[in-house]
Design an enzyme around this catalytic site. Structure first.
Site, PDB file in Angstrom:
ATOM      1  N   ASP A   1       0.549 -29.521 -52.401  1.00  8.63           N
ATOM      2  CA  ASP A   1       1.318 -30.515 -52.533  1.00  8.63           C
ATOM      3  C   ASP A   1       1.955 -31.139 -51.134  1.00  8.63           C
ATOM      4  OD1 ASP A   1       0.855 -29.585 -54.992  1.00  8.63           O
ATOM      5  OD2 ASP A   1       2.546 -28.581 -55.200  1.00  8.63           O
TER       6      ASP A   1
ATOM      7  N   TYR B   1      -2.531 -22.414 -55.625  1.00  2.00           N
ATOM      8  CA  TYR B   1      -3.888 -22.803 -55.791  1.00  2.00           C
ATOM      9  C   TYR B   1      -4.711 -23.014 -54.640  1.00  2.00           C
ATOM     10  CZ  TYR B   1      -2.461 -23.346 -60.576  1.00  2.00           C
ATOM     11  OH  TYR B   1      -2.190 -22.930 -61.990  1.00  2.00           O
TER      12      TYR B   1
ATOM     13  N   VAL C   1       8.524 -17.454 -45.830  1.00  2.43           N
ATOM     14  CA  VAL C   1       8.592 -18.225 -44.447  1.00  2.43           C
ATOM     15  C   VAL C   1       9.703 -18.848 -44.109  1.00  2.43           C
ATOM     16  CG1 VAL C   1       7.321 -19.858 -43.326  1.00  2.43           C
ATOM     17  CG2 VAL C   1       5.935 -18.662 -44.744  1.00  2.43           C
TER      18      VAL C   1
ATOM     19  N   GLY D   1       1.255 -19.324 -48.268  1.00  2.00           N
ATOM     20  CA  GLY D   1       1.560 -19.552 -49.504  1.00  2.00           C
ATOM     21  C   GLY D   1       0.313 -19.287 -50.408  1.00  2.00           C
TER      22      GLY D   1
ATOM     23  N   GLU E   1       4.380 -32.381 -71.009  1.00  2.00           N
ATOM     24  CA  GLU E   1       3.836 -30.987 -71.559  1.00  2.00           C
ATOM     25  C   GLU E   1       4.963 -30.190 -71.985  1.00  2.00           C
ATOM     26  OE1 GLU E   1       1.289 -29.783 -68.361  1.00  2.00           O
ATOM     27  OE2 GLU E   1      -0.553 -30.379 -69.840  1.00  2.00           O
TER      28      GLU E   1
ATOM     29  N   LYS F   1       5.604 -15.193 -50.567  1.00  5.36           N
ATOM     30  CA  LYS F   1       7.349 -14.620 -50.918  1.00  5.36           C
ATOM     31  C   LYS F   1       6.889 -13.478 -52.171  1.00  5.36           C
ATOM     32  CE  LYS F   1      10.449 -17.908 -51.607  1.00  5.36           C
ATOM     33  NZ  LYS F   1      11.210 -18.939 -52.265  1.00  5.36           N
TER      34      LYS F   1
END
Lengths: 404, 404
Positions: A303, A16, A84, A13, A173, A41
């Site tokens: 995350d 960030y 993955v 991945g 937002e 990806k």
């Protein structure tokens, strides 16, 4: 001469956390000290923190992404563009859609999935602001609703109703951008602004839970003036092809809406669950050095990592800021393990600020311990965003991405 | 002093024919000689001849329209923005959605409707390039298909298949724009160009029926090189939610397609049928002075007027050029009737040229009796377009609308 025993580091991945790990690690280790592979990806990294703008259509999605190869050192890092499928921790390998790859050290930085809390129809009938594909899908869906409106003999006003599920950070937002976008859409599609509704449904007793009440008031007033209707303390019970059904104090209400965006939270990645790590909804409670308990060779950051903030006794939120700081710690620790010298360090969060934007030139938040609203907060928000770019790609990337 | 007997002239529709009638008539009659009213659904006129570009997304729809009030003399002409519901020729009045209006002279210039030849599902499952609303609906539909493609776990390639029904004038021009637009869409939505198909289905034994075979070859080769597949001599038997079913030599074939645009012809307006004039599919065989037989006070011009070209023994096609020329004749004849002096003139078509564009910088056609292709034909096409603007709104409108 490359040693046969060069340890293989695989990072899954390029969000960030993953990208920060790789860009730091490529500086910390020499070219013969590690085989570093980054799997992602897409060939690009996207800025999750800006996706609400791309979703509303106020910022082009190309401004929310950059090529991974622009920030990695391809002499030191091998980039594989693939998806993955499975993490096999027993055999220390990762199954990709088009192959497999073994590792000595693994960094799982796969990002979150939307959390739908099992609400009926949510997965099928709502959008989520998850990635570049979903962001432009939302943008185009909204446009298509507006474009369709005037073509129908019997006007269906619900096409012009937009529901945002969740008044948390992302929800607020996104509402700010939507409120700015609607007048443009009305002009583009010859639609009467008065026909448009933007409704925000939040189950918690307040918008922006965790924010100072004064800031919450400011944000809500600001958005209400721009036409946003809030339904606070209201649960979404069901989503269907016509819109949603909500409940407040046991009273059900149907809201017909052509667009429903679910922005009420995320959970960990299902690949983490499937890998067999002990987890809570895809998030793993990692050690202070960010490794998985009983899995010394596996780091989880971002995350999917669950770390308790000892001050608040609550988990750190899944933010870009935290993920990047974890990436730094992770890179340092991998370098220590590879070199066999030094000591593993503990992750320590250093939250500079939390600012929620309310559109182009307003925001609310706390930075360096100070509450702020308005253009000052908006400026601070941009500083924080630029800092993220700077940490990963240096000044060059900031200049490339931003009109400074 | 305004006479109580000032004749009331009502013009229905501000397309090429109606607008030309009004702009000519306002010059031919004095302010006290006629009450002129123009009725139109929108406050703008749109350029039907450019809608294929707005539909493909290669030209913004705002460039295909202008305000009616920019070209009419509001001292002489009253503009009513409303929708015509019914023409009551017996009582000499027109029923609008929000009122009614009586006339002494009526000009019906209401434009065409798509002709679907009773093909099953066509009306429900295909788009037509009819007006500003439908053009931007097509544009957004195509974009939405592209935007959706990458969001689905199982890729549905049919989302990237576009079918154009009809290889006539409109079909060919639309294909030219589509072929230019697709690379942009592929870039915008990260779609592999090789996955996109553009298929044109034409029932006649040739594309561009009526055109010189050499020009037809040129156009087809040009479009094929840009990736368009032609199925000539092939009938659309049915349209459904998955695409279309076609037949050639009794062999059926299903073509799955996310977008089907029907561009195979138009018919007259249903309001003309409902008014009770003798008609053929909404078109009325008018007298040489453009009046309806036995209805001396009613003129029909443009797409609802049927006039036989004596040279070819076939009806004049429903083009902007013909409609405008009819508008000129119509205005002159109304002025004669109002003033009670002079003689009614006969409509005579003067076809300057027929050029079909193949995108931004290529075209095929005949102008001033000469066959032409390539940039020369493309230039001629633009001249013809500018001439239309000039005839209705003068040099000012040309300058306003075009980058000259």
């Amino acid at each position: 001469m490359i040693s046969l025993k060069t340890p293989k580091v695989v990072v899954l991945g390029a969000g960030y956390g993953g990208l920060m790990t790789v860009t730091r690690l490529q500086k910390l280790v020499g070219i013969n000290q590690a085989d570093i592979t980054l799997v992602n990806k897409n060939e690009y990294h996207y800025e999750t923190t800006w996706l609400h703008e791309a979703s509303a259509g106020t910022l082009h999605h190309d401004k929310c992404r950059y090529n991974i190869k622009d920030v990695i050192d391809t002499n030191k890092v091998k980039f594989i563009q693939d998806t993955v499928k499975k993490i096999n921790k027993e055999e220390k390998k990762v199954i990709l859609e088009n192959g497999e790859i073994s590792y000595d050290y693994l960094v799982i930085s796969l990002g979150a999935h939307p959390e739908t809390f099992g609400i009926k129809g949510l997965k099928e009938h709502t959008f989520s602001i998850s990635n570049i594909n979903s962001a432009r899908h939302i943008r185009e869906h909204i446009e298509y609703q507006f474009a369709t409106y005037n073509t129908e003999q019997e006007k269906d006003d619900s096409r012009l109703t937009l529901v945002v599920g969740g008044a948390g950070f992302t929800g607020i937002e996104f509402l700010g951008e939507l409120a700015n976008r609607i007048p443009e859409l009305c002009r583009e599609y010859d639609v009467d602004h008065k026909k448009v509704r933007i409704i925000c449904v939040e189950a918690a007793p307040t918008a922006l839970p965790g924010f100072d009440p004064e800031l919450v008031d400011y944000a809500m007033n600001y958005l209400q003036k721009k036409g946003v209707e809030f339904k606070i303390g209201t649960m979404i019970k069901e989503a269907n092809e016509h819109g949603i059904i909500v409940a407040k104090d046991d009273k059900l209400e149907e809201i017909k809406a052509g667009t429903v965006v679910w922005a009420a939270g995320v959970r960990g990645n299902s690949l983490v669950e499937e890998a067999g790590f002990e987890n809570m909804r895809g998030r793993v409670k990692v050690e202070k050095d960010l490794r998985v308990p009983n899995n010394d060779h596996v780091f989880i950051i971002g995350d999917c990592a669950l770390i308790i903030n000892e001050e608040t006794e609550r988990p750190y939120p899944p933010t870009a800021q935290i993920a990047m700081q974890q990436g730094e710690t992770c890179a340092k620790n991998i370098a220590v393990l590879i070199k066999g010298q030094g000591e593993l360090i503990e992750f320590k969060a250093d939250i500079k600020g939390t600012v929620a934007s309310l559109g182009e030139d307003d925001a609310v938040g706390v930075a360096f311990g100070k509450k702020m609203v308005g253009t000052k907060a908006s400026f601070m928000k941009k500083m924080i965003d630029n800092r993220a770019l700077h940490m990963i790609g240096g000044a060059g990337l900031v200049l490339k991405k931003r009109e400074v």
